[in-house]
Structure formats: structure tokens, C-alpha cells
Design a protein around this motif. Structure first.
Motif, PDB file in Angstrom:
ATOM      1  N   VAL A 133     -35.247  -9.992  46.689  1.00  0.00           N
ATOM      2  CA  VAL A 133     -35.549 -10.743  46.212  1.00  0.00           C
ATOM      3  C   VAL A 133     -33.594 -10.440  45.029  1.00  0.00           C
ATOM      4  N   SER A 134     -32.635 -12.110  46.229  1.00  0.00           N
ATOM      5  CA  SER A 134     -31.447 -12.127  45.633  1.00  0.00           C
ATOM      6  C   SER A 134     -31.301 -13.181  44.422  1.00  0.00           C
ATOM      7  N   LEU A 135     -30.216 -12.959  43.677  1.00  0.00           N
ATOM      8  CA  LEU A 135     -30.526 -13.647  42.420  1.00  0.00           C
ATOM      9  C   LEU A 135     -29.460 -14.192  41.761  1.00  0.00           C
ATOM     10  N   LYS A 136     -27.896 -14.084  42.877  1.00  0.00           N
ATOM     11  CA  LYS A 136     -27.135 -14.247  42.822  1.00  0.00           C
ATOM     12  C   LYS A 136     -26.886 -16.303  43.204  1.00  0.00           C
ATOM     13  N   THR A 137     -26.135 -16.521  42.589  1.00  0.00           N
ATOM     14  CA  THR A 137     -25.939 -18.537  41.749  1.00  0.00           C
ATOM     15  C   THR A 137     -24.460 -18.686  41.664  1.00  0.00           C
ATOM     16  N   PRO A 138     -23.915 -19.790  41.925  1.00  0.00           N
ATOM     17  CA  PRO A 138     -22.964 -20.073  41.981  1.00  0.00           C
ATOM     18  C   PRO A 138     -22.618 -20.805  40.649  1.00  0.00           C
ATOM     19  N   LEU A 139     -21.532 -20.839  39.946  1.00  0.00           N
ATOM     20  CA  LEU A 139     -21.190 -20.396  38.398  1.00  0.00           C
ATOM     21  C   LEU A 139     -20.299 -21.908  38.387  1.00  0.00           C
ATOM     22  N   VAL A 140     -19.862 -22.332  39.756  1.00  0.00           N
ATOM     23  CA  VAL A 140     -19.214 -23.929  39.474  1.00  0.00           C
ATOM     24  C   VAL A 140     -19.186 -23.943  40.780  1.00  0.00           C
ATOM     25  N   LYS A 141     -18.097 -25.523  40.500  1.00  0.00           N
ATOM     26  CA  LYS A 141     -18.499 -25.534  42.113  1.00  0.00           C
ATOM     27  C   LYS A 141     -17.841 -25.334  43.198  1.00  0.00           C
ATOM     28  N   TYR A 142     -18.330 -26.605  44.124  1.00  0.00           N
ATOM     29  CA  TYR A 142     -17.857 -26.454  45.673  1.00  0.00           C
ATOM     30  C   TYR A 142     -18.145 -26.771  46.418  1.00  0.00           C
ATOM     31  N   ALA A 186     -15.677 -36.739  35.337  1.00  0.00           N
ATOM     32  CA  ALA A 186     -14.228 -35.958  35.014  1.00  0.00           C
ATOM     33  C   ALA A 186     -13.596 -35.144  35.206  1.00  0.00           C
ATOM     34  N   GLY A 187     -14.366 -34.256  36.612  1.00  0.00           N
ATOM     35  CA  GLY A 187     -13.547 -32.896  37.086  1.00  0.00           C
ATOM     36  C   GLY A 187     -14.263 -31.950  36.198  1.00  0.00           C
ATOM     37  N   ALA A 188     -15.453 -31.672  35.926  1.00  0.00           N
ATOM     38  CA  ALA A 188     -16.283 -30.463  35.450  1.00  0.00           C
ATOM     39  C   ALA A 188     -17.299 -29.564  36.388  1.00  0.00           C
ATOM     40  N   ASP A 189     -16.686 -28.340  36.063  1.00  0.00           N
ATOM     41  CA  ASP A 189     -16.986 -27.423  37.180  1.00  0.00           C
ATOM     42  C   ASP A 189     -18.489 -26.655  37.529  1.00  0.00           C
ATOM     43  N   PHE A 190     -18.828 -27.003  35.874  1.00  0.00           N
ATOM     44  CA  PHE A 190     -20.697 -27.135  36.133  1.00  0.00           C
ATOM     45  C   PHE A 190     -20.876 -28.127  34.105  1.00  0.00           C
ATOM     46  N   VAL A 191     -22.190 -28.356  34.898  1.00  0.00           N
ATOM     47  CA  VAL A 191     -22.261 -28.839  33.388  1.00  0.00           C
ATOM     48  C   VAL A 191     -23.451 -28.774  33.132  1.00  0.00           C
ATOM     49  N   LYS A 192     -23.475 -28.328  31.723  1.00  0.00           N
ATOM     50  CA  LYS A 192     -24.424 -27.885  30.618  1.00  0.00           C
ATOM     51  C   LYS A 192     -25.568 -28.434  29.826  1.00  0.00           C
ATOM     52  N   ILE A 206     -13.794 -25.302  34.090  1.00  0.00           N
ATOM     53  CA  ILE A 206     -14.044 -25.688  33.204  1.00  0.00           C
ATOM     54  C   ILE A 206     -15.770 -26.352  33.155  1.00  0.00           C
ATOM     55  N   GLY A 207     -16.498 -25.772  32.623  1.00  0.00           N
ATOM     56  CA  GLY A 207     -17.552 -26.647  32.696  1.00  0.00           C
ATOM     57  C   GLY A 207     -17.909 -27.210  31.189  1.00  0.00           C
ATOM     58  N   ALA A 208     -18.621 -27.720  31.151  1.00  0.00           N
ATOM     59  CA  ALA A 208     -18.887 -29.388  29.935  1.00  0.00           C
ATOM     60  C   ALA A 208     -20.132 -29.986  29.986  1.00  0.00           C
ATOM     61  N   GLY A 209     -20.610 -30.475  28.381  1.00  0.00           N
ATOM     62  CA  GLY A 209     -21.664 -30.462  28.006  1.00  0.00           C
ATOM     63  C   GLY A 209     -21.665 -30.019  26.684  1.00  0.00           C
ATOM     64  N   ASN A 210     -22.816 -30.549  26.190  1.00  0.00           N
ATOM     65  CA  ASN A 210     -24.706 -30.358  26.378  1.00  0.00           C
ATOM     66  C   ASN A 210     -24.815 -32.361  27.001  1.00  0.00           C
ATOM     67  N   VAL A 211     -25.186 -32.352  27.785  1.00  0.00           N
ATOM     68  CA  VAL A 211     -26.156 -33.523  28.072  1.00  0.00           C
ATOM     69  C   VAL A 211     -27.448 -33.909  28.508  1.00  0.00           C
ATOM     70  N   VAL A 212     -28.176 -34.714  29.344  1.00  0.00           N
ATOM     71  CA  VAL A 212     -29.534 -34.461  28.979  1.00  0.00           C
ATOM     72  C   VAL A 212     -29.842 -35.582  30.097  1.00  0.00           C
ATOM     73  N   ASP A 213     -29.223 -36.557  30.833  1.00  0.00           N
ATOM     74  CA  ASP A 213     -30.512 -37.082  31.725  1.00  0.00           C
ATOM     75  C   ASP A 213     -28.908 -37.619  32.865  1.00  0.00           C
ATOM     76  N   VAL A 239     -22.108 -29.436  42.226  1.00  0.00           N
ATOM     77  CA  VAL A 239     -21.533 -29.022  40.532  1.00  0.00           C
ATOM     78  C   VAL A 239     -22.754 -28.538  40.107  1.00  0.00           C
ATOM     79  N   PRO A 240     -22.763 -27.081  39.610  1.00  0.00           N
ATOM     80  CA  PRO A 240     -23.946 -25.724  39.641  1.00  0.00           C
ATOM     81  C   PRO A 240     -23.981 -26.615  38.013  1.00  0.00           C
ATOM     82  N   ILE A 241     -25.914 -26.124  37.873  1.00  0.00           N
ATOM     83  CA  ILE A 241     -25.890 -27.015  35.827  1.00  0.00           C
ATOM     84  C   ILE A 241     -26.331 -25.725  35.801  1.00  0.00           C
TER      85      ILE A 241
END
Ligand code: RVP
Length: 504
Positions: free
Chosen positions: A31-40, A305-311, A288-295, A354-356
Motif C-alpha cells: 500500500v502507498s500512502l502518498k497523498t497531495p499536499l497542495v493544489k495541482y 481565493a487561491g488557497a493551496d489546500f483547505v482545512k 499556502i493552505g487556509a481554513g478552517n471551513v465545514v461546508d 485542491v487537497p483537503i
């Protein structure tokens, strides 16, 4: 009239995964657990920043300092250094991670030639280190004069008043190497000369680092290490939406690989302005990541707004009382599911993935698997990491059991107004977090290995070898409160709590 959601908001504990077919090739080792951190642009380009395991440590003073960052990057994850400290202090922590040379140790047990054997013994007890370099001024980078190890003295035959200079192994009898020696070369010297340690010295004879045989062995056994293009450990850093014009340049200068706006509620103009400022000054080169949101709405706002990931996550953290004090928040599972939907829709529309990150509320290891199955690309954990040796908080004995201190950023203890204040007086008006203890859990390395194995086993039960495949194949069911009872040990008298039964 107010809007009412049709479904109640649910927590991870209310869900289970229903296994799918497991092909014979599907084993945890594959199993590979690799995962994106920022948008692409998924499908068109490689993600510029990928985590090797889907775990990051929380932007909290009780969790993420430089020590934790090195330990977690070693295992393939990433720490976000806490932002509730001065810009200089935070940048210094980032710089220490970036300057950390795996396998190269800055000695913290150093002697001067005038010190006595009694002082050597005291220092050994205080630091736990038995190999001690002797330098002219007793510092970690003084002129190297010799080394003392346990083989240099015999307590039963000495008084304790002997001077280090009398019994140390002097420089002329030591094998040393130059400061620019690579770890591989240092290891070869250690093996060729059957040494346990090798001091590195610069042109003036000053000690730079020690290389230990055992550390090289450790270093070799970390195939998942998160390294940048210069083979330095990768590290993230928290920022706030107030002093970004000063903090961001300092963190970037120090070498931070990714930033994250740390706020309990991220669906705000403040976050948009912060991201815009970063884009204006650094283009896409600063992530740059941003957050936190719930919906979904909050996600789209930050993605646009251009966030690289959202928390994701409000009020689910173990030390968080935001829901009680302000009545805002959402069950972490529902929030994750809904934001994941919005992330996929945004990808379909724009081609940008955009990774979450599901942040907070992970109590059991299987909650990480559930969060991933629900669409999270990675998870952020505070309590989980606070329990380990590597977290910055104190280890204390409470009622006969070792605990680590763990407090929220919204607690009176942290007073992190930058995370909670909505403008105005730069202070914490009321608490949104508590101060607590969590059970001490030893070194990070041991526990994280078990956690990752559990995630991989679950993925195999669902027939998945990668996280995207897991998200595709996962079948999730809401469970009743009686089936939660059925899920634990029940109707038996427990002899003992099995080790690793949970991570509590
Ligand atoms: P947990 O892993 O459940 O301990 O949650 C950690 C998360 O809780 C953090 O990443 C952050 O989002 C949130 N937090 C931190 N401090 C507070 C607070 O004081 N309310 N909440």
C-alpha cells in the motif's frame, strides 16, 4: 428564515467501512500512502508537494515545534510550526528544521578539560548521553581536545575529583573527520575503524557535529522521509491573518516549505486578503493552505481565493469548546464529506485539484481511515502527537501515570488571539479551548508505525492500494448507537486493556 439542513451532522464514530473484495495482491506492504499536499492540475501535472503519509501535526504550541517537525518528517509526514510566538522565534524553529542534518548531532553533553569526573557523571545522568566531547571552552563548537566515554573511567577505582584532562581520550588518539564529510563517508569511517562515534572538526579544529553509529542505522531505516530538493527535512509553518506582511517573509527566508493560515473559522475576508497578499508578493512559489471551513461554500470561497489546500473542522478538536461557547461548528464526518464533494465539483469545473485536510476530532486510529475514505487527502492531529516524547509539552506524573500536557490554542494558557479574534483589540475575550493532560505514549516512531499499519490493513480490506483508490472504492455506513456498543468488547469481563486497543 434560517436554513435547516436535512441531515444531522455526524462524527467519525457514527460510521463504519463495509469491506470490499481483497485481491491476493492487496497486502499492507504494497500500500502507498502518498497523498497531495497542495493544489495541482490533476491528470496533467505532478503535484509539486506530496506527503509520504497522510498525517500532519497541528499548529499548536503543545504539539509542533522543531523537534516534532524533524521526528514527523522522518516518518513521512509534516509539522506546521505553531504561529503563536514571535516572528523571530517561529522563523528560528523553521530554520532549525531546515538546518538539521539527519545523522549529524550537535552535542548537548560537552565537557571542558577542567571539569571533574563527578561532573561527568552528573552530566551523563542529566542528558542520558555517555559520549561527551571535550572542548577548550566546554561548548558544542569549541576547539576539540578529546572525548570521554564510559570506557575512559572506572568509578569504583577513582575518587571523582579527577580532572577530565587526565582521563579523556585525547585528540591525537581519536579518529576525526573534516566538517564537510558526508553522512555516507562518515559511516564508512565509523565502520572501517570500528568506532561508535565520529567527531567532525572544521579547519580551525573546532567541533561541528558528532556522527553516531546508531543514528546512521536509524537514518537508513526511514524510507519515507520528507526531504526537499537539498535533502533537508520539510516543514510547514502557521501564520495568522494579521501580521502576514512581516511573518511570511521571515518564514520564507527561514526555509518554510508550506504555510497555513491558522484560524478557528476560515470563511472570511481576512483569509482571502492574506492569500492575495502572498500571491501578489510571491506568485505561486509560496504554498499556502487556509481554513478552517465545514461546508462546500466555505471551501469554494477559499479555493477561489487561491488557497493551496483547505482545512476542515470547527469545534471537533479534543481540547476545543468552540461549539459550547459560540454554538458554531459541525460534526467532523459530515463536514469532511461535504467539503470533499465541493472539492470534486471544483476539480470537474476547473481541472484544479485542491487537497483537503480533516483537522481535529481524530480519537482512534480508524478515524484516520474513515476521514480518508470520506475524501480527505490528509488529516491534522493535535492530541495524537501531543502524547509523544517529541512534543514540546511537559511530561508529568498524574495519579501514578505519566501524562503529557496538552492545551488548546483558544485556552487561557495559549491566549492565541490571532487565531480567534475577529478584529479589534488583539486579545482573547473568552476561552474556546481547555488545558488538559493526555496519556504519555513514548516515542512517535513506535506508535505511528502501528497507526499506519492499521490504515493500510483497512485499505486492503476495501481492496485499495492507494488513497485515491480507497476513496473510490470505500463503502461507508452510518451505524446505530447500539452497534457502536457491539463494536467494542462487550458482554465479557475484560482481564486487561489490550495494548494499542486505541490510541487513548
Ligand atoms: P485534536 O487532534 O482533536 O486534538 O484537534 C486538534 C485541532 O483542534 C487543531 O488542529 C485545531 O484545529 C483545533 N484547536 C486547537 N486549539 C483549539 C482550541 O483551543 N479550541 N482547537
Amino acid at each position: 428564515m434560517a436554513y435547516y439542513y436535512d441531515e444531522p451532522s455526524r462524527t467519525f464514530n457514527e460510521y463504519l467501512l463495509v469491506p470490499g473484495h481483497t485481491p491476493a495482491t492487496c497486502i499492507p506492504a504494497s500500500v502507498s500512502l502518498k497523498t497531495p499536499l497542495v493544489k495541482y492540475r490533476k491528470g496533467q501535472e505532478e503535484c509539486p508537494l506530496t506527503l509520504n503519509i497522510p498525517m500532519v501535526s497541528a499548529i499548536m504550541a503543545a504539539v509542533s515545534d522543531d523537534n516534532m517537525a524533524v521526528a514527523l518528517a522522518t516518518e513521512g509526514g509534516l509539522s506546521f510550526i505553531y504561529g503563536n510566538q514571535t516572528i523571530e522565534q517561529e522563523a528560528a524553529m523553521v530554520a532549525r528544521v531546515k538546518n538539521y542534518k539527519a545523522g549529524f548531532v550537535e552535542s548537548d553533553a560537552n565537557l571542558s578539560p577542567e571539569m571533574t569526573l563527578n561532573q561527568v557523571v552528573e552530566l551523563k545522568e542529566a542528558t542520558g548521553h555517555s559520549t561527551m566531547p571535550v572542548t577548550d571552552d566546554g561548548s558544542a563548537h569549541g576547539k576539540l581536545l578529546g572525548v570521554v566515554t564510559e570506557r575512559d573511567y572506572r568509578l569504583s577505582r577513582m575518587t571523582g575529583e579527577e580532572k577530565v584532562a587526565e582521563f579523556m581520550t585525547p585528540l591525537e588518539k581519536l579518529v576525526t573527520a573534516s566538517a564537510d564529510t558526508s553522512l555516507k563517508e562518515a559511516n564508512d569511517i565509523i565502520w572501517d575503524h570500528k568506532l561508535n562515534s565520529l567527531p567532525l572538526v572544521d579547519a580551525e579544529g573546532k567541533l561541528t557535529y558528532m556522527v553516531f553509529r546508531k543514528d546512521y542505522d536509524n537514518h537508513k531505516s526511514n524510507p519515507n522521509e520528507m526531504l526537499d530538493g537539498h535533502k533537508r527535512y520539510m516543514v510547514g509553518a502557521g501564520i495568522n491573518s494579521r501580521d502576514y506582511a512581516e511573518r511570511v517573509p521571515a518564514l520564507v527566508e527561514a526555509g518554510a516549505d508550506v504555510l497555513c493560515i491558522d484560524s478557528s473559522e476560515g470563511y472570511s475576508d481576512w483569509q482571502k486578503m492574506t492569500i492575495e497578499w502572498v500571491r501578489e508578493h510571491y506568485g505561486d512559489s509560496v504554498k499556502i493552505g487556509a481554513g478552517n471551513v465545514v461546508d462546500g461554500e466555505g471551501f469554494r470561497f477559499l479555493a477561489e481565493a487561491g488557497a493551496d489546500f483547505v482545512k476542515i473542522g470547527i469545534g471537533g478538536g479534543s481540547i476545543c469548546i468552540t461549539r459550547e461557547t459560540k454554538g458554531i461548528g459541525r460534526g467532523q464526518a459530515t463536514a469532511t464529506i461535504e467539503v470533499a464533494k465541493a472539492r470534486d465539483e471544483y476539480f470537474k469545473e476547473t481541472g484544479i485539484y485542491v487537497p483537503i485536510c480533516s483537522d481535529g476530532g481524530i480519537v482512534y486510529d480508524h478515524h484516520i481511515s474513515l476521514a480518508l475514505a470520506m475524501g480527505a487527502d490528509f488529516v491534522m492531529l493535535g492530541r495524537y502527537f501531543a502524547r509523544f516524547d517529541e512534543s514540546p509539552s511537559a511530561k508529568v506524573m498524574v495519579n501514578g501515570t505519566y501524562m503529557k500536557e496538552y492545551w488548546g490554542e483558544g485556552s487561557a494558557r495559549a491566549r492565541n488571539w490571532g487565531r480567534y479574534d475577529l478584529g479589534g483589540k488583539k486579545s482573547l475575550s473568552f476561552e474556546e479551548g481547555v488545558d488538559s493532560y493526555v496519556p504519555y505514549a513514548g516515542p512517535l516512531k513506535d506508535s505511528i508505525a502501528v497507526t499506519l499499519l492499521k490504515i493500510k490493513s483497512t485499505m486492503c480490506n476495501c481492496g485499495a492500494l492507494t488513497i485515491p483508490e480507497f476513496q473510490d472504492k470505500a463503502k461507508l455506513t452510518v451505524i446505530s448507537s447500539t452497534s457502536i456498543v457491539e463494536g467494542g468488547a462487550h458482554d465479557v469481563l475484560l482481564k486487561d486493556k489490550a495494548p494499542y486497543a486505541s490510541n487513548m
